[in-house]
Design an enzyme around this catalytic site. Structure first.
Site: not given
Length: 377
Positions: A56, A168, A170, A210, A299
């Site tokens: 405001e 992901a 194998a 990150l 993960g």
């Protein structure tokens, strides 16, 4: 009764508030648009970060700089004007001093120390109306409202996977499942969060950074989130990218962990069960540090622990048009043993991001389960 012009102004105010997502904690994001008697915009503003002018006051300043007289005008605000003095003065009084004749707000302020602005304005003769586009405004302020009402951060779980749900291959390779466009969008999510959380397994596998990289569309400035690594046994190695000075970092370890090698790194010891750090203890620690929103990035096991604890408020999945057929799944054990207990989601948005699909959904009901996070992910 609010007018169509005021509804348009509220949509604009909600968009303005969103410019500061991730920058205002522990305060809410708020936007404000000032209108004259004919519905023309006199000024607009938003709360940019804690300690700086509220929306405001920012809008009143913009109107004054443009040479507009706001007396007799209308203030359209996403949150009930505050009624207390903290690092800044009460916005209700600022609107009264400016001569505003009508205030339309979306969401009532649930904070007991700040609420009451609408009553103050009404008692002074200002025409006051609440509830305009309340659901839209509340969605934009979900993190702050969650922190006030539930005393914990709002948690968004983000993941990337192939259409068959693999995070992901194998052989463990995962760069890159999603497209560059999707990865750029993840930086937007990081910029909107107060903290980004990963497990030590993700740290070992990917050595993620990150931090937010590059400019974020629609944002004037970016506040780097707190990088949080859940690492029960303090296995993080010096030299990990997450330990650089691009953003602050917190390593969360178990109560008995040896942290002698983590010199110059902030650590916190939290209770841990057989599978890892207690999720609710972690969220309480972050809440007490002023964190209102968490982006859970990795993960699969860590995500499963958060879901099992009923601690995920929103899911954002980036689905790549690819198939692997084998490899780790995007989500680990979430304490769900039968289809009857599946955590059902409400899909709120589906958007194409480059070749990928970004699906946003919210859990319909919590899943009762254990409350431990895990360091493996």
């Amino acid at each position: 009764m609010a007018t169509a012009t005021e509804a348009d102004a509220m949509r604009r105010a909600i968009a303005l508030a969103a410019r500061a997502l991730g920058s205002t904690s522990p305060n809410p994001v708020v936007g404000c648009v000032l209108l004259d008697a004919d519905g023309r915009i006199l000024g607009e503003g938003w709360h940019r970060r804690a300690g700086e002018p509220h929306a405001e006051v920012d809008a009143l300043r913009a109107a004054a700089e443009a040479g507009h007289d706001v007396r007799g005008g209308t203030a359209v605000v996403t949150l009930e004007p505050c009624n207390h003095t903290g690092r800044t003065g009460p916005c209700a009084q600022a609107l009264l001093d400016a001569g505003i004749a009508r205030v339309v707000y979306a969401v009532a302020d649930p904070n007991p120390t700040a609420t009451g602005g609408a009553d103050t304005l009404a008692a002074a003769g200002v025409d006051t109306e609440g509830g305009l586009l309340a659901d839209e405004a509340a969605a934009g302020n979900a993190a702050w409202l969650t922190s006030v009402l539930h005393r914990r951060p709002f948690v968004v779980w983000k993941y990337a996977a192939t259409l068959d749900g693999r995070s992901a291959a194998a052989d463990g390779t995962s760069r890159w499942i999603s497209s560059a466009d999707s990865r750029a969008d993840v930086h937007r999510l990081r910029a909107e969060a107060d903290a980004v959380v990963v497990g030590s397994g993700t740290l070992r596998a990917d050595d993620p950074h990150l931090a937010v990289r590059g400019p974020v569309p629609g944002r004037d400035a970016v506040t780097q989130p707190l990088r949080v690594v859940v690492d029960t046994r303090a296995t993080v190695k010096p030299g990990a990218r997450v330990l650089d000075d691009a953003a602050p970092t917190l390593i969360v370890v178990g109560e008995d962990a040896d942290t002698g090698h983590l010199t110059g790194v902030e650590t916190v010891r939290l209770p841990a069960g057989p599978t890892g750090i207690d999720v609710h203890a972690l969220l309480t620690e972050l809440y007490e540090r002023g964190v209102c929103s968490v982006l859970l990035e990795g993960g699969s096991t860590l995500a499963g622990a958060f879901l099992a604890a009923g601690a995920v408020d929103r899911v954002v999945g980036y689905l790549a048009p690819a198939l692997l057929g084998a490899g780790p799944s995007a989500l680990g054990d979430a304490g769900i043993g039968t289809i009857a207990h599946a955590l059902r989601l409400d899909v709120t948005d589906v958007t194409r991001i480059g070749p990928d699909l970004r699906i946003t959904a919210t859990p319909l009901a919590p899943v009762p389960a254990p409350v431990s996070a895990t360091e493996e992910s």
